[in-house]
Motif scaffolding. Structure first.
Motif, PDB file in Angstrom:
ATOM      1  N   ASP A   1      -7.411 -10.196  -2.555  1.00  0.00           N
ATOM      2  CA  ASP A   1      -7.894  -9.646  -1.286  1.00  0.00           C
ATOM      3  C   ASP A   1      -6.973 -10.037  -0.138  1.00  0.00           C
ATOM      4  O   ASP A   1      -6.695  -9.231   0.749  1.00  0.00           O
ATOM      5  N   VAL A   2      -6.535 -11.288  -0.133  1.00  0.00           N
ATOM      6  CA  VAL A   2      -5.631 -11.754   0.929  1.00  0.00           C
ATOM      7  C   VAL A   2      -4.351 -10.921   0.929  1.00  0.00           C
ATOM      8  O   VAL A   2      -3.854 -10.500   1.969  1.00  0.00           O
ATOM      9  N   PHE A   3      -3.813 -10.661  -0.280  1.00  0.00           N
ATOM     10  CA  PHE A   3      -2.601  -9.854  -0.379  1.00  0.00           C
ATOM     11  C   PHE A   3      -2.853  -8.433   0.106  1.00  0.00           C
ATOM     12  O   PHE A   3      -1.997  -7.813   0.742  1.00  0.00           O
ATOM     13  N   THR A   4      -4.028  -7.907  -0.201  1.00  0.00           N
ATOM     14  CA  THR A   4      -4.337  -6.527   0.184  1.00  0.00           C
ATOM     15  C   THR A   4      -4.516  -6.390   1.687  1.00  0.00           C
ATOM     16  O   THR A   4      -3.941  -5.515   2.315  1.00  0.00           O
ATOM     17  N   ILE A   5      -5.319  -7.279   2.258  1.00  0.00           N
ATOM     18  CA  ILE A   5      -5.577  -7.203   3.698  1.00  0.00           C
ATOM     19  C   ILE A   5      -4.282  -7.348   4.492  1.00  0.00           C
ATOM     20  O   ILE A   5      -4.043  -6.614   5.442  1.00  0.00           O
ATOM     21  N   SER A   6      -3.441  -8.282   4.081  1.00  0.00           N
ATOM     22  CA  SER A   6      -2.214  -8.522   4.844  1.00  0.00           C
ATOM     23  C   SER A   6      -1.171  -7.456   4.576  1.00  0.00           C
ATOM     24  O   SER A   6      -0.130  -7.417   5.212  1.00  0.00           O
ATOM     25  N   GLY A   7      -1.460  -6.589   3.603  1.00  0.00           N
ATOM     26  CA  GLY A   7      -0.504  -5.539   3.284  1.00  0.00           C
ATOM     27  C   GLY A   7       0.623  -6.014   2.401  1.00  0.00           C
ATOM     28  O   GLY A   7       1.547  -5.271   2.089  1.00  0.00           O
TER      29      GLY A   7
ATOM     30  N   GLU B   1      -9.777   4.406  18.597  1.00  0.00           N
ATOM     31  CA  GLU B   1      -8.740   4.585  17.573  1.00  0.00           C
ATOM     32  C   GLU B   1      -8.208   3.209  17.238  1.00  0.00           C
ATOM     33  O   GLU B   1      -7.991   2.415  18.154  1.00  0.00           O
ATOM     34  N   TYR B   2      -7.937   2.926  15.984  1.00  0.00           N
ATOM     35  CA  TYR B   2      -7.390   1.607  15.711  1.00  0.00           C
ATOM     36  C   TYR B   2      -6.402   1.645  14.549  1.00  0.00           C
ATOM     37  O   TYR B   2      -6.459   2.522  13.684  1.00  0.00           O
ATOM     38  N   ALA B   3      -5.514   0.692  14.569  1.00  0.00           N
ATOM     39  CA  ALA B   3      -4.577   0.535  13.460  1.00  0.00           C
ATOM     40  C   ALA B   3      -4.499  -0.950  13.135  1.00  0.00           C
ATOM     41  O   ALA B   3      -4.567  -1.798  14.023  1.00  0.00           O
ATOM     42  N   ASN B   4      -4.363  -1.222  11.874  1.00  0.00           N
ATOM     43  CA  ASN B   4      -4.453  -2.594  11.409  1.00  0.00           C
ATOM     44  C   ASN B   4      -3.148  -3.009  10.724  1.00  0.00           C
ATOM     45  O   ASN B   4      -2.698  -2.339   9.809  1.00  0.00           O
ATOM     46  N   GLY B   5      -2.557  -4.093  11.188  1.00  0.00           N
ATOM     47  CA  GLY B   5      -1.361  -4.609  10.524  1.00  0.00           C
ATOM     48  C   GLY B   5      -1.701  -5.905   9.823  1.00  0.00           C
ATOM     49  O   GLY B   5      -1.535  -6.989  10.376  1.00  0.00           O
ATOM     50  N   GLY B   6      -2.222  -5.804   8.622  1.00  0.00           N
ATOM     51  CA  GLY B   6      -2.490  -7.007   7.836  1.00  0.00           C
ATOM     52  C   GLY B   6      -3.638  -7.866   8.319  1.00  0.00           C
ATOM     53  O   GLY B   6      -3.812  -8.989   7.838  1.00  0.00           O
TER      54      GLY B   6
ATOM     55  N   VAL C   1       0.875  -3.266   6.801  1.00  0.00           N
ATOM     56  CA  VAL C   1       1.410  -4.569   6.447  1.00  0.00           C
ATOM     57  C   VAL C   1       1.500  -5.445   7.699  1.00  0.00           C
ATOM     58  O   VAL C   1       1.681  -4.909   8.793  1.00  0.00           O
ATOM     59  N   ALA C   2       1.384  -6.726   7.541  1.00  0.00           N
ATOM     60  CA  ALA C   2       1.571  -7.646   8.667  1.00  0.00           C
ATOM     61  C   ALA C   2       2.917  -7.374   9.336  1.00  0.00           C
ATOM     62  O   ALA C   2       3.872  -6.972   8.684  1.00  0.00           O
ATOM     63  N   LEU C   3       2.953  -7.582  10.649  1.00  0.00           N
ATOM     64  CA  LEU C   3       4.158  -7.223  11.410  1.00  0.00           C
ATOM     65  C   LEU C   3       5.214  -8.317  11.360  1.00  0.00           C
ATOM     66  O   LEU C   3       4.901  -9.494  11.401  1.00  0.00           O
ATOM     67  N   GLY C   4       6.446  -7.890  11.284  1.00  0.00           N
ATOM     68  CA  GLY C   4       7.547  -8.849  11.280  1.00  0.00           C
ATOM     69  C   GLY C   4       8.126  -9.070   9.900  1.00  0.00           C
ATOM     70  O   GLY C   4       9.057  -9.855   9.717  1.00  0.00           O
ATOM     71  N   VAL C   5       7.582  -8.379   8.923  1.00  0.00           N
ATOM     72  CA  VAL C   5       8.020  -8.580   7.547  1.00  0.00           C
ATOM     73  C   VAL C   5       9.198  -7.685   7.182  1.00  0.00           C
ATOM     74  O   VAL C   5      10.214  -8.123   6.663  1.00  0.00           O
ATOM     75  N   MET C   6       9.029  -6.410   7.451  1.00  0.00           N
ATOM     76  CA  MET C   6      10.017  -5.418   7.025  1.00  0.00           C
ATOM     77  C   MET C   6      10.082  -4.313   8.064  1.00  0.00           C
ATOM     78  O   MET C   6       9.042  -3.827   8.495  1.00  0.00           O
ATOM     79  N   PRO C   7      11.273  -3.878   8.427  1.00  0.00           N
ATOM     80  CA  PRO C   7      11.344  -2.815   9.433  1.00  0.00           C
ATOM     81  C   PRO C   7      11.027  -1.454   8.833  1.00  0.00           C
ATOM     82  O   PRO C   7      10.994  -1.301   7.620  1.00  0.00           O
ATOM     83  N   GLY C   8      10.811  -0.498   9.715  1.00  0.00           N
ATOM     84  CA  GLY C   8      10.665   0.890   9.281  1.00  0.00           C
ATOM     85  C   GLY C   8       9.349   1.217   8.611  1.00  0.00           C
ATOM     86  O   GLY C   8       9.212   2.239   7.953  1.00  0.00           O
ATOM     87  N   LEU C   9       8.349   0.363   8.768  1.00  0.00           N
ATOM     88  CA  LEU C   9       7.071   0.659   8.110  1.00  0.00           C
ATOM     89  C   LEU C   9       6.227   1.571   8.977  1.00  0.00           C
ATOM     90  O   LEU C   9       6.285   1.510  10.195  1.00  0.00           O
ATOM     91  N   GLU C  10       5.411   2.398   8.315  1.00  0.00           N
ATOM     92  CA  GLU C  10       4.492   3.259   9.047  1.00  0.00           C
ATOM     93  C   GLU C  10       3.109   2.666   9.061  1.00  0.00           C
ATOM     94  O   GLU C  10       2.689   2.034   8.083  1.00  0.00           O
TER      95      GLU C  10
END
Lengths: 112, 393
Positions: A86-92, B274-279, B301-310
């Motif tokens: 779940d942690v991996f999924t939520i964080s993407g 409207e919302y968007a979720n980064g990790g 995905v959490a921000l700061g990991v990889m560029p170019g993500l949508e």
């Protein structure tokens, strides 16, 4: 921080137990660096015994994944419990790190 | 063990103080192996006054072995004077056999140990070694403590930086109210939240969790917040905002920090969100009757990991009386001494027991419930909560 290791061909399988959180994340990072050899061609982290991982722990995984990518070493994690999953999924992170259900699946995926 | 050819790991300088003239040649002879190997170097003084002169002149003296009865200044007086020259020096006193009174006084004045006359040189060597070992351990402990103090100072600075960027006053309107708060953890930092005024009366709401701690993480947090604010004011959609912030953060991210971020745009007139979720953890939507559900993640995905993500976004409408709770995992993962996590169910239960009546009281209820649950168990992560409520028109 205990990490047990085995090698299968050129693949290192590292297993860690308990939890990785803010209190021991840097210990975990050092321990991982110590077990990975320069001539390992692939690294699999087996999380079967891992009960919990926090964002600090995720960061260590990410750092390791990046180091592996730079060194052209394949990297994957396997056998995640539901809560760790779940942690991996939520964080993407499930989109950027290879996750497999079993050690066998992970090892064959990285040895190709 | 071959003594003469060894290079010792450390070399110690020992000052011997005694008015007995035969002692110097005796020590040089009986300790010759340690002297030749370089482990010990001996310096001699014949009374307390001379000893102090030597100590003032020579800053390399590690320890002192001193007799008690000497002219001009006796050993017990010398003991009191030594720490004034160098508080790190340890002393061993040489006393007459059975002279408990003087031995007691010497120990009270800080002598580390004592040996008795006539001198047993094996005992003297053992005593010297024990003293030196103790000194080495003490030095190491001081270094660890200094490192710890330095670390704590850094965390205090980081904590101040974090507190400085959090909003303390919140916009409100006829139909909505907002309230945010954070209970910081002692040695972890990293959460922040923000409320941004956008054009057309809309509101940007953000809650975030940086992956690291200390000053570098605090700087990353401030960067993230500033970039977020800039991107939010510049463009409309939450998904686009996260994308842009992510690209900017990954540009210069050598230290591989990342931040989980939830960003929402609310239109008070229509109630549209409207919302968007980064990790980040899902927001909780609480209804007027206290029932609630988690809003779906948008898979970013959490921000700061990889560029170019949508970053996909989702939209939603708040009904009158609805309360939106944005929070960080310091809430859901708060632990008590039994190893249980607070969890989303307990969060929802707060409002089943007591439906929200205002953004502020809802926020306070959450922080209080988490604190009560954790009890004495040390808080290991920031507990952050930002609440938006749509009131009746």
């Amino acid at each position: 921080m205990d990490i047990s290791t085995e090698r299968d061909g050129g693949t290192l399988i590292a297993k860690t137990g308990g939890r990785v959180d803010g209190t021991n994340a840097s210990e975990f990072q050092d321990a991982l660096k110590n077990v990975i050899n320069p001539d390992d061609q692939a690294v699999v982290l087996n999380f079967e015994d891992l009960s919990y991982i926090s964002s600090a722990g995720l960061r260590v995984i990410l750092l390791t994944a990046k180091d592996m990518r730079t060194a052209n070493v394949k990297f994957a994690v396997c056998s995640l419990s539901q809560s760790v999953r779940d942690v991996f999924t939520i964080s993407g992170f499930d989109q950027i790190i290879d996750i497999h259900d079993s050690q066998q699946a992970a090892v064959s995926a990285v040895s190709n | 063990m071959t003594a003469s050819q060894e290079v010792p790991e450390v070399s110690y300088k020992i000052l011997v103080v005694d008015d007995e003239p035969d002692l110097e040649p005796l020590i040089l002879q009986r300790m010759r192996r340690n002297i030749r190997s370089g482990r010990y170097a001996f310096v001699f003084a014949h009374n307390g006054v001379e000893a102090l002169e030597v100590l003032h002149r020579d800053s390399d003296i590690d320890m002192v072995v001193s007799d008690i009865n000497m002219p001009q200044m006796d050993g017990l007086t010398l003991l009191e004077q030594i720490p004034k020259v160098d508080p790190n020096i340890r002393s061993v006193i040489v006393s007459a056999y059975g002279d408990m009174r003087n031995i007691r006084t010497a120990m009270n004045r800080g002598a580390f140990d004592f040996v008795t006359k006539p001198l047993d040189f094996e005992d003297l060597q053992i005593t010297i070694e024990r003293t030196l070992t103790h000194m080495a351990e003490w030095k190491e402990a001081l270094q660890s403590r200094d490192k710890l103090v330095a670390l704590q100072n850094e965390l205090d600075v980081a904590s101040k930086m974090q507190q400085a960027i959090l909003p303390t006053s919140f916009p409100s309107g006829e139909s909505f109210e907002v309230f945010g708060n954070m209970a910081p953890a002692r040695n972890v930092g990293g959460d922040f939240f923000d409320v941004i005024n956008l054009e057309n009366g809309r509101l940007g709401l953000a809650v975030a969790d940086v992956s690291d701690k200390g000053v570098p993480a605090a700087l990353f947090m401030m960067s993230s917040r500033t970039l977020l604010k800039g991107a939010a004011i510049g463009m409309g959609t939450p998904g686009g905002v996260l994308s842009e912030v992510n690209d900017l953060l990954t540009e210069d991210n050598e230290t591989i920090m990342f931040v989980t971020l939830l960003y929402a745009v609310y239109d008070p007139e229509s109630g549209a969100l409207e919302y968007a979720n980064g990790g980040h953890t899902n927001p909780l939507l609480v209804h007027a009757d206290g029932s609630s559900e988690e809003l779906p993640l948008t898979g970013g995905v959490a921000l700061g990991v990889m560029p170019g993500l949508e970053y996909r976004q989702s939209d939603f409408s708040l009904a009158t009386g609805d309360t939106l709770v944005l929070y960080t995992d310091g809430v859901s993962e708060a632990m008590n001494s039994e190893g249980e996590e607070f969890g989303v169910e307990r969060l929802r239960q707060i409002f089943v027991d007591q439906p929200p009546t205002s953004a502020k009281t809802a926020n306070e209820a959450i922080l209080e419930a988490v604190a009560n649950f954790a009890g004495d168990f040390a808080q290991s992560d920031d507990v952050t909560c930002l609440v938006l409520r749509r009131m009746g028109g």
